[in-house]
Design a protein around this motif. Structure first.
Motif, mmCIF file in Angstrom:
data_model
loop_
_atom_site.group_PDB
_atom_site.id
_atom_site.type_symbol
_atom_site.label_atom_id
_atom_site.label_comp_id
_atom_site.label_asym_id
_atom_site.label_seq_id
_atom_site.Cartn_x
_atom_site.Cartn_y
_atom_site.Cartn_z
ATOM 1 N N ALA A 1 6.441 9.382 -27.348
ATOM 2 C CA ALA A 1 5.880 9.462 -28.699
ATOM 3 C C ALA A 1 6.596 8.478 -29.620
ATOM 4 O O ALA A 1 5.946 7.730 -30.366
ATOM 5 C CB ALA A 1 5.996 10.893 -29.232
ATOM 6 N N PHE B 1 5.844 4.671 -28.647
ATOM 7 C CA PHE B 1 4.468 4.238 -28.857
ATOM 8 C C PHE B 1 3.981 4.517 -30.276
ATOM 9 O O PHE B 1 2.823 4.285 -30.593
ATOM 10 C CB PHE B 1 3.537 4.893 -27.831
ATOM 11 C CG PHE B 1 3.640 4.275 -26.468
ATOM 12 C CD1 PHE B 1 2.804 3.235 -26.089
ATOM 13 C CD2 PHE B 1 4.574 4.721 -25.553
ATOM 14 C CE1 PHE B 1 2.905 2.649 -24.836
ATOM 15 C CE2 PHE B 1 4.686 4.154 -24.300
ATOM 16 C CZ PHE B 1 3.853 3.114 -23.945
ATOM 17 N N LYS C 1 3.529 7.412 -31.806
ATOM 18 C CA LYS C 1 2.559 8.518 -31.828
ATOM 19 C C LYS C 1 3.261 9.796 -32.267
ATOM 20 O O LYS C 1 4.466 9.921 -32.138
ATOM 21 C CB LYS C 1 1.955 8.734 -30.441
ATOM 22 C CG LYS C 1 1.124 7.574 -29.933
ATOM 23 C CD LYS C 1 0.560 7.884 -28.561
ATOM 24 C CE LYS C 1 -0.437 6.840 -28.119
ATOM 25 N NZ LYS C 1 -1.685 6.902 -28.853
ATOM 26 N N GLN C 2 2.493 10.751 -32.741
ATOM 27 C CA GLN C 2 3.055 12.062 -33.030
ATOM 28 C C GLN C 2 3.267 12.782 -31.700
ATOM 29 O O GLN C 2 2.416 12.721 -30.808
ATOM 30 C CB GLN C 2 2.127 12.870 -33.925
ATOM 31 C CG GLN C 2 2.034 12.336 -35.323
ATOM 32 C CD GLN C 2 1.202 13.242 -36.214
ATOM 33 O OE1 GLN C 2 0.780 14.335 -35.823
ATOM 34 N NE2 GLN C 2 0.959 12.787 -37.430
ATOM 35 N N HIS C 3 4.395 13.498 -31.585
ATOM 36 C CA HIS C 3 4.710 14.189 -30.337
ATOM 37 C C HIS C 3 3.615 15.180 -29.973
ATOM 38 O O HIS C 3 3.246 15.309 -28.802
ATOM 39 C CB HIS C 3 6.079 14.869 -30.439
ATOM 40 C CG HIS C 3 6.534 15.460 -29.144
ATOM 41 N ND1 HIS C 3 6.910 16.773 -29.024
ATOM 42 C CD2 HIS C 3 6.657 14.918 -27.905
ATOM 43 C CE1 HIS C 3 7.252 17.009 -27.767
ATOM 44 N NE2 HIS C 3 7.115 15.899 -27.072
ATOM 45 N N ASN D 1 0.529 14.939 -30.351
ATOM 46 C CA ASN D 1 -0.602 14.239 -29.742
ATOM 47 C C ASN D 1 -0.296 13.808 -28.308
ATOM 48 O O ASN D 1 -1.176 13.813 -27.447
ATOM 49 C CB ASN D 1 -1.014 13.040 -30.598
ATOM 50 C CG ASN D 1 -1.597 13.475 -31.925
ATOM 51 O OD1 ASN D 1 -2.099 14.593 -32.070
ATOM 52 N ND2 ASN D 1 -1.523 12.609 -32.909
ATOM 53 N N VAL D 2 0.960 13.462 -28.034
ATOM 54 C CA VAL D 2 1.351 13.140 -26.654
ATOM 55 C C VAL D 2 1.271 14.411 -25.805
ATOM 56 O O VAL D 2 0.772 14.372 -24.671
ATOM 57 C CB VAL D 2 2.758 12.506 -26.610
ATOM 58 C CG1 VAL D 2 3.241 12.337 -25.174
ATOM 59 C CG2 VAL D 2 2.761 11.170 -27.341
ATOM 60 N N ASP E 1 -2.296 14.972 -24.956
ATOM 61 C CA ASP E 1 -2.754 14.053 -23.909
ATOM 62 C C ASP E 1 -2.276 14.512 -22.527
ATOM 63 O O ASP E 1 -3.014 14.423 -21.546
ATOM 64 C CB ASP E 1 -2.252 12.638 -24.189
ATOM 65 C CG ASP E 1 -2.883 12.014 -25.427
ATOM 66 O OD1 ASP E 1 -3.907 12.547 -25.924
ATOM 67 O OD2 ASP E 1 -2.334 10.998 -25.913
ATOM 68 N N PHE F 1 -3.178 4.411 -23.382
ATOM 69 C CA PHE F 1 -2.674 3.798 -24.606
ATOM 70 C C PHE F 1 -3.122 2.339 -24.640
ATOM 71 O O PHE F 1 -2.986 1.628 -23.646
ATOM 72 C CB PHE F 1 -1.152 3.875 -24.692
ATOM 73 C CG PHE F 1 -0.588 5.280 -24.669
ATOM 74 C CD1 PHE F 1 -1.395 6.388 -24.901
ATOM 75 C CD2 PHE F 1 0.745 5.497 -24.415
ATOM 76 C CE1 PHE F 1 -0.870 7.676 -24.889
ATOM 77 C CE2 PHE F 1 1.287 6.777 -24.405
ATOM 78 C CZ PHE F 1 0.469 7.859 -24.643
#
Length: 165
Positions: free
Chosen positions: A22, A25, A27-29, A31-32, A35, A107
Motif C-alpha cells: 500500500a 504503490f 494506495k490505501q491499505h 483497498n489493498v 484486492d 496495478f
C-alpha cells in the motif's frame, strides 16, 4: 510515509506485507486488503459445475477454479496483524513473491511498473542471500545499505559512501 521495509525475512522466506505494498504503490491499505480478498475468491460465488452458467464473465467459479485459488491463496497470503499508531490491532497480510506478482498485476501506470520491478529485484536479492546462508540481521544490514546506495545514486560518490558507513 511510514517507511515500511519492502521485503522482510520470516522463517527463511522472503516476504512483503500488504502495508508495504500500500505504501509503495500509494494506495490505501484497506483497498489493498480488498484486492487480496478478491483474489482469494472470497467475494465470488461457488456453484457445482452442473449449475454453472455458460457465461465466461460470470462471477461464479467452478469447483476446480475455487480449489485452485484457495490453494494459491493459502500458500501465498498469510493473514496476520499489526498494531497501528492508535495501539489497535489491524489486519495485514504477509505475502510471497508469487502472491505479490499476482496482486500487482492489476496495478497500472508508469509508477506501478517501476515499483513492480523494484519489488521483484528486492525479492530476488533476498532469495539469493537466503540461499547463501546469510543471517537475518546481516540481511537487514545489507538491505539497508542497498537502499542507501539506491537512494543516493546520482548524488555523488561521497554521498553514497557516507550513506552506507
Amino acid at each position: 510515509m511510514a517507511n515500511i521495509p519492502i521485503i522482510i525475512e520470516k522463517e527463511g522466506r522472503p516476504l512483503t506485507t500488504s502495508r508495504a505494498i500500500a505504501e509503495q504503490f500509494g494506495k490505501q491499505h484497506k483497498n489493498v486488503l480488498r484486492d487480496i480478498e478478491r483474489l482469494s475468491g472470497g467475494q465470488l460465488n461457488f456453484e457445482p459445475s452442473s449449475k454453472q452458467s455458460e457465461d465466461q464473465n460470470s462471477n461464479t467459479l467452478t469447483e476446480e477454479q475455487y480449489l485452485k485459488r484457495k490453494l494459491f491463496f493459502e500458500e501465498n497470503f498469510q493473514l496476520t496483524t499489526y498494531t497501528n499508531s492508535q495501539g489497535k490491532e489491524q489486519p495485514m497480510y504477509l505475502i510471497t513473491k508469487a502472491g505479490f506478482s499476482i496482486l500487482a498485476m492489476g496495478f497500472t501506470g508508469d509508477r506501478a511498473i517501476d515499483f513492480k520491478i523494484d519489488y521483484i529485484n528486492a525479492f530476488d536479492r533476498m532469495e539469493n542471500m537466503l540461499k547463501t546462508g546469510v543471517s537475518s540481521i546481516a540481511l537487514q544490514n545489507i538491505e539497508k545499505r542497498l537502499e542507501a546506495i539506491e537512494t543516493t545514486a546520482g548524488k555523488g560518490e561521497n554521498a553514497a559512501r557516507d550513506a552506507v558507513v
